[in-house]
Design a protein around this motif. Structure first.
Motif, PDB file in Angstrom:
ATOM      1  N   UNK A  11       0.861  -1.289  -0.051  1.00  0.00           N
ATOM      2  CA  UNK A  11      -0.488  -0.135   0.001  1.00  0.00           C
ATOM      3  C   UNK A  11       1.134   1.344   0.145  1.00  0.00           C
ATOM      4  N   UNK A  12       1.507   1.618  -1.147  1.00  0.00           N
ATOM      5  CA  UNK A  12       2.715   2.853  -1.356  1.00  0.00           C
ATOM      6  C   UNK A  12       2.001   3.316  -2.140  1.00  0.00           C
ATOM      7  N   UNK A  13       1.832   4.879  -1.031  1.00  0.00           N
ATOM      8  CA  UNK A  13       1.424   6.242  -1.298  1.00  0.00           C
ATOM      9  C   UNK A  13       2.409   7.141  -2.130  1.00  0.00           C
ATOM     10  N   UNK A  14       1.774   7.849  -3.137  1.00  0.00           N
ATOM     11  CA  UNK A  14       2.850   8.781  -3.216  1.00  0.00           C
ATOM     12  C   UNK A  14       3.242   9.466  -2.224  1.00  0.00           C
ATOM     13  N   UNK A  15       2.000  10.305  -1.617  1.00  0.00           N
ATOM     14  CA  UNK A  15       3.047  10.888  -0.272  1.00  0.00           C
ATOM     15  C   UNK A  15       4.091   9.493   0.365  1.00  0.00           C
ATOM     16  N   UNK A  16       3.386   8.390   0.799  1.00  0.00           N
ATOM     17  CA  UNK A  16       4.498   7.610   1.686  1.00  0.00           C
ATOM     18  C   UNK A  16       5.902   7.631   0.809  1.00  0.00           C
ATOM     19  N   UNK A  17       5.882   7.303  -0.004  1.00  0.00           N
ATOM     20  CA  UNK A  17       6.826   6.846  -0.696  1.00  0.00           C
ATOM     21  C   UNK A  17       8.373   7.970  -0.721  1.00  0.00           C
ATOM     22  N   UNK A  18       7.600   9.429  -1.192  1.00  0.00           N
ATOM     23  CA  UNK A  18       8.160  10.217  -1.213  1.00  0.00           C
ATOM     24  C   UNK A  18       8.435  11.162   1.203  1.00  0.00           C
ATOM     25  N   UNK A  19       7.882  10.739   1.680  1.00  0.00           N
ATOM     26  CA  UNK A  19       8.409  10.980   3.305  1.00  0.00           C
ATOM     27  C   UNK A  19       8.759   9.974   3.275  1.00  0.00           C
ATOM     28  N   UNK A  20       9.172   8.776   3.156  1.00  0.00           N
ATOM     29  CA  UNK A  20       9.935   7.768   4.121  1.00  0.00           C
ATOM     30  C   UNK A  20      11.556   8.071   2.881  1.00  0.00           C
ATOM     31  N   UNK A  21      11.457   8.717   1.939  1.00  0.00           N
ATOM     32  CA  UNK A  21      12.379   8.715   1.158  1.00  0.00           C
ATOM     33  C   UNK A  21      13.432  10.281   2.282  1.00  0.00           C
ATOM     34  N   UNK A  22      12.451  11.117   1.990  1.00  0.00           N
ATOM     35  CA  UNK A  22      12.988  12.457   2.776  1.00  0.00           C
ATOM     36  C   UNK A  22      13.154  12.017   4.307  1.00  0.00           C
ATOM     37  N   UNK A  23      12.700  11.254   4.927  1.00  0.00           N
ATOM     38  CA  UNK A  23      13.639  10.582   5.953  1.00  0.00           C
ATOM     39  C   UNK A  23      14.204  10.252   6.009  1.00  0.00           C
ATOM     40  N   UNK A  24      14.318   9.022   4.857  1.00  0.00           N
ATOM     41  CA  UNK A  24      16.172   8.447   5.039  1.00  0.00           C
ATOM     42  C   UNK A  24      16.762   9.199   4.533  1.00  0.00           C
ATOM     43  N   UNK A  25      17.026  10.632   4.004  1.00  0.00           N
ATOM     44  CA  UNK A  25      17.716  11.436   3.810  1.00  0.00           C
ATOM     45  C   UNK A  25      17.966  11.813   4.440  1.00  0.00           C
ATOM     46  N   UNK A  26      17.239  12.397   5.704  1.00  0.00           N
ATOM     47  CA  UNK A  26      17.836  13.515   6.694  1.00  0.00           C
ATOM     48  C   UNK A  26      18.596  12.282   7.565  1.00  0.00           C
ATOM     49  N   UNK A  27      17.455  10.479   7.876  1.00  0.00           N
ATOM     50  CA  UNK A  27      19.246   9.899   8.613  1.00  0.00           C
ATOM     51  C   UNK A  27      20.358   9.940   8.216  1.00  0.00           C
ATOM     52  N   UNK A  28      20.423   9.675   6.788  1.00  0.00           N
ATOM     53  CA  UNK A  28      21.711   9.603   6.447  1.00  0.00           C
ATOM     54  C   UNK A  28      22.715  10.861   6.824  1.00  0.00           C
ATOM     55  N   UNK A  29      21.902  12.038   6.697  1.00  0.00           N
ATOM     56  CA  UNK A  29      22.917  12.776   6.902  1.00  0.00           C
ATOM     57  C   UNK A  29      23.467  12.759   8.288  1.00  0.00           C
ATOM     58  N   UNK A  30      22.468  13.362   9.008  1.00  0.00           N
ATOM     59  CA  UNK A  30      23.056  13.375  10.752  1.00  0.00           C
ATOM     60  C   UNK A  30      23.642  12.233  10.754  1.00  0.00           C
ATOM     61  N   UNK A  31      24.456  12.758  11.756  1.00  0.00           N
ATOM     62  CA  UNK A  31      25.427  11.899  12.524  1.00  0.00           C
ATOM     63  C   UNK A  31      25.137  10.800  13.281  1.00  0.00           C
ATOM     64  N   UNK A  32      25.603   9.056  12.318  1.00  0.00           N
ATOM     65  CA  UNK A  32      25.292   8.129  12.924  1.00  0.00           C
ATOM     66  C   UNK A  32      25.047   7.315  14.639  1.00  0.00           C
ATOM     67  N   UNK A  33      24.743   7.101  15.008  1.00  0.00           N
ATOM     68  CA  UNK A  33      24.488   7.098  16.905  1.00  0.00           C
ATOM     69  C   UNK A  33      24.917   8.140  17.829  1.00  0.00           C
ATOM     70  N   UNK A  34      24.382   9.478  17.149  1.00  0.00           N
ATOM     71  CA  UNK A  34      23.820  11.028  17.831  1.00  0.00           C
ATOM     72  C   UNK A  34      22.536  11.093  18.073  1.00  0.00           C
ATOM     73  N   UNK A  35      22.330  11.597  19.274  1.00  0.00           N
ATOM     74  CA  UNK A  35      20.604  11.638  20.286  1.00  0.00           C
ATOM     75  C   UNK A  35      20.097  11.603  19.041  1.00  0.00           C
TER      76      UNK A  35
END
Length: 145
Positions: A11-35
């Motif tokens: 059940x992948x909607x365009x909103x869910x795919x775009x939001x997941x990709x955006x959160x993935x980018x945010x997660x990838x840019x942040x320092x790993x292991x930080x709070x």
């Protein structure tokens, strides 16, 4: 088992795919292991992100992290020095004080990660929405046959 797979992938909607990709980018840019990274990871687990889009976004975010590394410290210092009284009050709150946002590099990293995530979300959501809108009559016609 099928319910779990459908829960994670289906059940992948365009909103869910775009939001997941955006959160993935945010997660990838942040320092790993930080709070801050752990808070974003918890949000990924709670908000039912699309796993494959999240992984693509995470890989993209790691590439962007290398490119944008020199902008973290100046951006963070500018943000923190813009309104010192506001940031001192906000960053001394009970839960927020553990996120280390009083350090310029961490604040700049979070700010750049959120901005990149928002830009990718807006850009990708508009494209996916148009594609979904253009394709949906074709799929409806196929189901009738």
């Amino acid at each position: 088992m099928q319910k779990i797979i459908k829960f994670l992938w289906g059940l992948s909607s365009p909103f869910r795919i775009a939001a997941s990709l955006a959160v993935g980018v945010t997660l990838g840019i942040c320092f790993a292991g930080s709070p801050v990274w752990l808070v974003i990871l918890a949000l990924c687990l709670i908000l039912r992100t699309h796993i494959s889009s999240l992984l693509v976004g995470f890989i993209t975010g790691n590439i962007l992290k290398i490119i944008l590394n020199g902008f973290y410290e100046p951006a963070g210092k500018t943000i923190l020095l813009y309104n010192e009284i506001f940031w001192q009050k906000l960053l001394s709150q009970p839960v927020i004080c553990y996120l280390n946002l009083n350090v310029g590099k961490v604040m700049g990293n979070l700010f750049i990660a959120i901005v990149c995530g928002l830009i990718i979300f807006i850009f990708l959501f508009s494209i996916l929405k148009n594609i979904h809108y253009d394709m949906s009559p074709k799929y409806k016609m196929r189901k009738l046959i």
